[in-house]
Design an enzyme around this catalytic site. Structure first.
Site, PDB file in Angstrom:
ATOM      1  N   GLU A 181       0.783  -1.379  -0.005  1.00 49.72           N
ATOM      2  CA  GLU A 181      -0.072  -0.101   0.122  1.00 49.72           C
ATOM      3  C   GLU A 181       0.770   1.371  -0.084  1.00 49.72           C
ATOM      4  O   GLU A 181       0.382   2.382  -0.508  1.00 49.72           O
ATOM      5  CB  GLU A 181      -1.021   0.016   1.139  1.00 49.72           C
ATOM      6  CG  GLU A 181      -2.211  -0.978   1.249  1.00 49.72           C
ATOM      7  CD  GLU A 181      -1.863  -2.289   1.482  1.00 49.72           C
ATOM      8  OE1 GLU A 181      -0.679  -2.451   2.137  1.00 49.72           O
ATOM      9  OE2 GLU A 181      -2.392  -3.363   1.194  1.00 49.72           O
ATOM     10  N   ASP A 204       5.389 -11.514   9.064  1.00 49.05           N
ATOM     11  CA  ASP A 204       5.955 -13.086   8.660  1.00 49.05           C
ATOM     12  C   ASP A 204       7.523 -12.637   7.906  1.00 49.05           C
ATOM     13  O   ASP A 204       7.911 -11.629   7.622  1.00 49.05           O
ATOM     14  CB  ASP A 204       4.991 -13.608   7.358  1.00 49.05           C
ATOM     15  CG  ASP A 204       4.674 -12.698   6.401  1.00 49.05           C
ATOM     16  OD1 ASP A 204       3.489 -11.798   6.940  1.00 49.05           O
ATOM     17  OD2 ASP A 204       5.181 -12.701   5.250  1.00 49.05           O
TER      18      ASP A 204
HETATM   19  N1  HPA Z   1       3.680  -9.801   1.153  1.00 48.99           N
HETATM   20  C1  HPA Z   1       3.035  -8.619   0.974  1.00 48.99           C
HETATM   21  N2  HPA Z   1       2.144  -7.870   1.839  1.00 48.99           N
HETATM   22  C2  HPA Z   1       2.373  -8.498   3.230  1.00 48.99           C
HETATM   23  C3  HPA Z   1       3.107  -9.636   3.514  1.00 48.99           C
HETATM   24  C4  HPA Z   1       3.822 -10.321   2.412  1.00 48.99           C
HETATM   25  O1  HPA Z   1       4.605 -11.196   2.711  1.00 48.99           O
HETATM   26  N3  HPA Z   1       2.777  -9.780   4.770  1.00 48.99           N
HETATM   27  C5  HPA Z   1       2.228  -8.998   5.369  1.00 48.99           C
HETATM   28  N4  HPA Z   1       1.879  -8.040   4.112  1.00 48.99           N
END
Ligand code: HPA
Length: 235
Positions: A181, A204
């Protein structure tokens, strides 16, 4: 009312804190704001206006991706006289040097997207945060004794992809993390002469596939929410 937001003029504060998820906007309103009014729920994209420590603030969702945040941020800036939007989102880390729950303050967003080019004839593929919110976030984090890393990020159109190598643009600009975004938000703010910043929590780690579980998420995002609210007091 604007095309996608049903709030009346004057019902949105000068500073808007913007998670991606409408339920996160509701969580913030429920847990941190007083005197709360739900001012728009068109398409279930909730906007709440209330008070935080006496200051009027709006929390409202962006939805996912450039088209969605592009629409909401443009309408907030141009039809509701909003001065500053602080995105508060999650990101995937490209490097295991970042850890789950780390908080990032975004200096620049890099993207392969044509959003800025076709919207505003901006040819660049790296757009900086706009205005003073970024500095205020760093200042506030220090006061709260909260560790925040400043970094460039990759804003991508793509969540799922065939190739798991680091995208070339992320390598080019030393991007440590990816979300979907900030590039559009920064482009809109730049074109309109407004302020915009992004705070992210690492949800993550892409190389190791670690992730914050669904039930960890609510608690995990609280430090970032509090940082954004305390920063908003200075905007
Ligand atoms: N990729 C894109 N956007 C995200 C990710 C991702 O691994 N994790 C949280 N937003």
């Amino acid at each position: 009312m604007s095309v996608h937001i049903s709030a009346k003029k004057g019902q949105i504060a000068k500073t808007v804190l913007m998670p991606g998820d409408p339920l996160r906007a509701r969580y913030m309103a429920d847990h941190f704001l007083t005197d709360v009014t739900l001012v728009s729920q068109t398409r279930n994209i909730f906007f709440f206006t209330g008070k935080y420590k006496g200051k009027e603030i709006t929390v409202g969702a962006s939805g996912m991706g450039f088209p969605s945040i592009g629409i909401y941020s443009y309408e907030l800036f141009t039809e509701y006289e909003v001065d500053t939007i602080v995105r508060i989102g999650t990101c995937g880390a490209y490097t295991s040097e970042l850890k789950l729950f780390d908080i990032l303050n975004v200096a620049n967003a890099a993207s392969e997207s044509t959003y800025a080019k076709f919207a505003w004839v901006m040819e660049e593929d790296l757009i900086a945060k706009q205005g003073s919110a970024f500095d205020k976030i760093n200042e506030t984090a220090k006061e709260l004794d909260l560790k925040v890393k400043t970094t460039n990020i990759h804003s991508s159109d793509i969540f799922y992809r065939k190739d798991s190598d680091l995208p070339a643009i992320a390598e080019k600009y030393n991007c440590t993390a990816v979300e979907m975004e900030s590039f559009a938000l920064f482009a809109n703010a730049k074109f309109l002469g407004k302020s915009a910043a992004t705070i992210l929590t690492v949800s993550d780690i892409i190389p190791t596939k670690e992730l914050i579980s669904a039930d960890q998420r609510e608690k995990a995002l609280q430090p970032m929410m509090e940082l954004s609210l305390e920063t908003a007091l200075k905007l």
